[in-house]
Write an enzyme that holds these catalytic residues in place. Structure first.
Site, PDB file in Angstrom:
ATOM      1  N   CYS A 240      95.071  60.230  64.382  1.00  0.00           N
ATOM      2  CA  CYS A 240      94.940  60.693  63.001  1.00  0.00           C
ATOM      3  C   CYS A 240      94.873  62.205  62.872  1.00  0.00           C
ATOM      4  O   CYS A 240      94.944  62.735  61.776  1.00  0.00           O
ATOM      5  CB  CYS A 240      93.690  60.098  62.376  1.00  0.00           C
TER       6      CYS A 240
ATOM      7  N   ASP B 223      92.257  64.012  63.556  1.00  0.00           N
ATOM      8  CA  ASP B 223      90.905  64.477  63.285  1.00  0.00           C
ATOM      9  C   ASP B 223      90.311  65.187  64.507  1.00  0.00           C
ATOM     10  O   ASP B 223      90.687  64.906  65.636  1.00  0.00           O
ATOM     11  CB  ASP B 223      90.006  63.303  62.877  1.00  0.00           C
TER      12      ASP B 223
ATOM     13  N   CYS C  23      87.037  61.479  59.617  1.00  0.00           N
ATOM     14  CA  CYS C  23      86.763  60.467  58.603  1.00  0.00           C
ATOM     15  C   CYS C  23      85.306  60.005  58.640  1.00  0.00           C
ATOM     16  O   CYS C  23      84.530  60.385  59.518  1.00  0.00           O
ATOM     17  CB  CYS C  23      87.675  59.274  58.840  1.00  0.00           C
TER      18      CYS C  23
ATOM     19  N   CYS D   3      88.204  55.729  65.889  1.00  0.00           N
ATOM     20  CA  CYS D   3      87.388  56.858  65.427  1.00  0.00           C
ATOM     21  C   CYS D   3      86.166  57.051  66.324  1.00  0.00           C
ATOM     22  O   CYS D   3      85.709  58.171  66.526  1.00  0.00           O
ATOM     23  CB  CYS D   3      86.929  56.640  63.998  1.00  0.00           C
TER      24      CYS D   3
HETATM   25 FE1  FES Z   1      90.518  59.954  62.274  1.00  0.00          FE
HETATM   26 FE2  FES Z   1      88.739  58.154  61.887  1.00  0.00          FE
HETATM   27  S1  FES Z   1      90.652  58.277  60.942  1.00  0.00           S
HETATM   28  S2  FES Z   1      88.702  59.735  63.350  1.00  0.00           S
END
Ligand code: FES
Length: 123
Positions: free
Chosen positions: A34, A36, A59, A103
């Protein structure tokens, strides 16, 4: 409900959020799925993690798992903290939806990266 009460609690009131200026180890990892990012700071004394902080650009599930992970490694030895798995963190949170398990990997990896950094500074 999709998320457990514990997940909601740690998402809404995350523990140990912030920066640490005098950290003994800092780990930064990214989630390839993602994009992140998670940054973890640890303070270590006599092989014990005395303080932990984290910052994330991620997230809600990443926030909740990191918050829980910091609580789980605080006061633990380096070796114990290295054994923390994302599965254990998810279990402590009473589960996560299957599509959010990735995540929680961010939290585990950030802890490991911070410890690796700490160890490299000791040499
Ligand atoms: Fe990226 Fe949860 S969607 S860490």
């Amino acid at each position: 409900m999709l998320y457990s009460e514990k997940v909601m609690d740690h998402f809404q009131n995350p523990r140990n959020v912030g920066k640490m200026e005098d950290a003994d180890g800092v780990g930064e990892v990214g989630n390839a799925k993602c994009g992140d990012i998670m940054k973890m700071y640890i303070k270590v004394k006599d092989d014990i993690i005395t303080d932990v902080k984290f910052n994330t650009f991620g997230c809600g599930s990443a926030i909740a798992t990191s918050s829980m992970a910091t609580e789980m490694i605080k006061g633990k030895s380096i070796d114990e903290a290295l054994e923390l798995s994302n599965k254990a963190v998810v279990e402590a949170l009473d589960g996560l939806p299957a599509n959010k398990i990735h995540c929680s990997v961010l939290a585990e990896e950030a802890v490991k990266a911070a410890i690796e950094d700490y160890r490299s500074r000791q040499q």
